[in-house]
Design a protein around this motif. Structure first.
Motif, PDB file in Angstrom:
ATOM      1  N   HIS A  17       0.111   4.159  48.420  1.00 63.05           N
ATOM      2  CA  HIS A  17      -0.664   4.975  49.348  1.00 63.05           C
ATOM      3  C   HIS A  17      -1.491   4.091  50.280  1.00 63.05           C
ATOM      4  N   HIS A  34      -7.218   7.866  50.048  1.00 62.35           N
ATOM      5  CA  HIS A  34      -5.888   7.302  50.233  1.00 62.35           C
ATOM      6  C   HIS A  34      -4.849   8.417  50.095  1.00 62.35           C
ATOM      7  N   GLY A  35      -3.683   8.163  50.651  1.00 61.68           N
ATOM      8  CA  GLY A  35      -2.615   9.150  50.538  1.00 61.68           C
ATOM      9  C   GLY A  35      -1.406   8.721  51.327  1.00 61.68           C
ATOM     10  N   SER A 280      -4.102  11.060  47.437  1.00 70.14           N
ATOM     11  CA  SER A 280      -4.027  10.383  46.145  1.00 70.14           C
ATOM     12  C   SER A 280      -5.010  10.928  45.125  1.00 70.14           C
TER      13      SER A 280
END
Length: 338
Positions: A17, A34-35, A280
């Motif tokens: 991520h 995050h992602g 995330s």
């Protein structure tokens, strides 16, 4: 899609991520979400990506339109509001309970046949009213009861056993797994158990977006199109009166959208443009603005998305910051703080 034409299953690995949004308070970055984000063009090609869109992950309830499509392919005759409920993570409103009861009645079954976990209503206001009334957790009010009622109805129509309908080896779940692979264009990487007790199939974020695009571009009357039409026309049955995913479908003409626990969002337009998002840490406060930014990247008019730019961060009851998208993702009209 024939099994021989499917892509290999995505790798089960730690997702790579990337930062997608900052939590900004008083001009200082207080936290980082995050992602991963993927945007598909109308021709199915990736037009934008951020993070890891190819690792195996669990779509959670964002997979429900695919599960509903599988059931329609297997003969489920529901239409309109009840079909939307079959693909729902509903809020536990009275209309949702009435709809789930109706699906069970059509199958000649009762709430006792459900095998999802008992729970309280998902919507906070509805849950508070439920508790004040002295009502206990139930399978019917749990947010996946529409899907489970439809699963039972599909089993009854096909002469399949009822008690074990959640077993991954059950004919119903095999049909669903085949449909997940078909619509995502890739083999399933792993099978686990979702929060409601149903089998959960791991694909990639790219595969999830591809599946949504397949659903929204299907020919009129096809199982996929029936599910998409039902969810778009009855957005509140697929979610709830106060839910952001229903508001998003109302705001963007022709959009099909579905959220999922742990920060998952998928959305697709009738021409095949599609987006999929995974946050995330599972935070909704990042899911909504990141999904809106992804839709802007897909060509949706940003003016239709301003309500989804995120809520202000409060300090002492006054706005002092926001969730700000990272520059790689940001579209200026969606930024609500400097």
């Amino acid at each position: 899609m024939h099994p021989s034409t499917l892509d290999e299953a995505p790798l089960v690995r730690e997702p790579r991520h990337a930062p997608v949004a900052h939590l900004l308070r008083g001009g200082v970055i207080e936290g980082v979400h995050h992602g991963s984000v993927v945007v598909l063009d109308a021709d199915g090609r990736i037009g934008f990506r951020l993070g890891d869109v190819e690792a195996a992950f669990y779509p959670r309830s964002a997979l429900k339109p695919v599960q509903a499509t599988a059931m329609v392919r297997a003969g489920l005759p529901l239409e309109g509001a009840l079909l939307s409920l079959a693909a729902a993570s509903h809020s536990g409103e009275e209309r949702h309970l009435a709809g789930a009861r109706r699906i069970l009645e059509l199958a000649g079954l009762t709430e006792d046949h459900l095998r999802n976990v008992p729970d309280l209503p998902y919507d906070p206001a509805v849950r508070d009213a439920w508790v004040r009334a002295g009502r206990l957790p139930s399978r019917l009010v749990q947010n996946c009861s529409g899907k489970h009622a439809a699963m039972l109805y599909t089993c009854r129509l096909n002469g399949w056993s009822l008690d074990d309908y959640l077993d991954p080896a059950h004919p119903l779940q095999q049909v669903i797994a085949e449909t997940v692979a078909d619509l995502s264009g890739q083999r399933v990487a792993h099978v686990s158990v979702d929060g409601c007790g149903a089998p959960l199939f791991a694909v990639s974020l790219h595969g999830l977006a591809r599946a949504a695009a397949r659903i929204t571009t299907a020919a009129p009357g096809a199982p996929e199109a029936r599910v998409a039409d039902a969810m778009r026309e009855h957005a509140e049955m697929a979610s709830g009166a106060t839910r952001d995913v229903a508001a998003l479908m109302r705001a963007v003409p022709g959009l099909l959208a579905k959220d999922g626990f742990e920060g998952v969002q998928v959305a697709a337009l009738p021409d095949g443009r599609a987006v999929a998002v995974k946050i995330s840490d599972g935070a909704n406060r990042a899911r909504v603005p990141v999904a809106a930014a992804a839709l802007a990247r897909a060509g949706v008019d940003p003016g239709l998305l301003t309500a989804f730019a995120g809520e202000p961060l409060l300090g002492g009851g006054e706005p002092v910051g926001c969730v700000r998208l990272v520059p790689e993702l940001a579209a200026d009209p969606l930024t609500i703080c400097a």
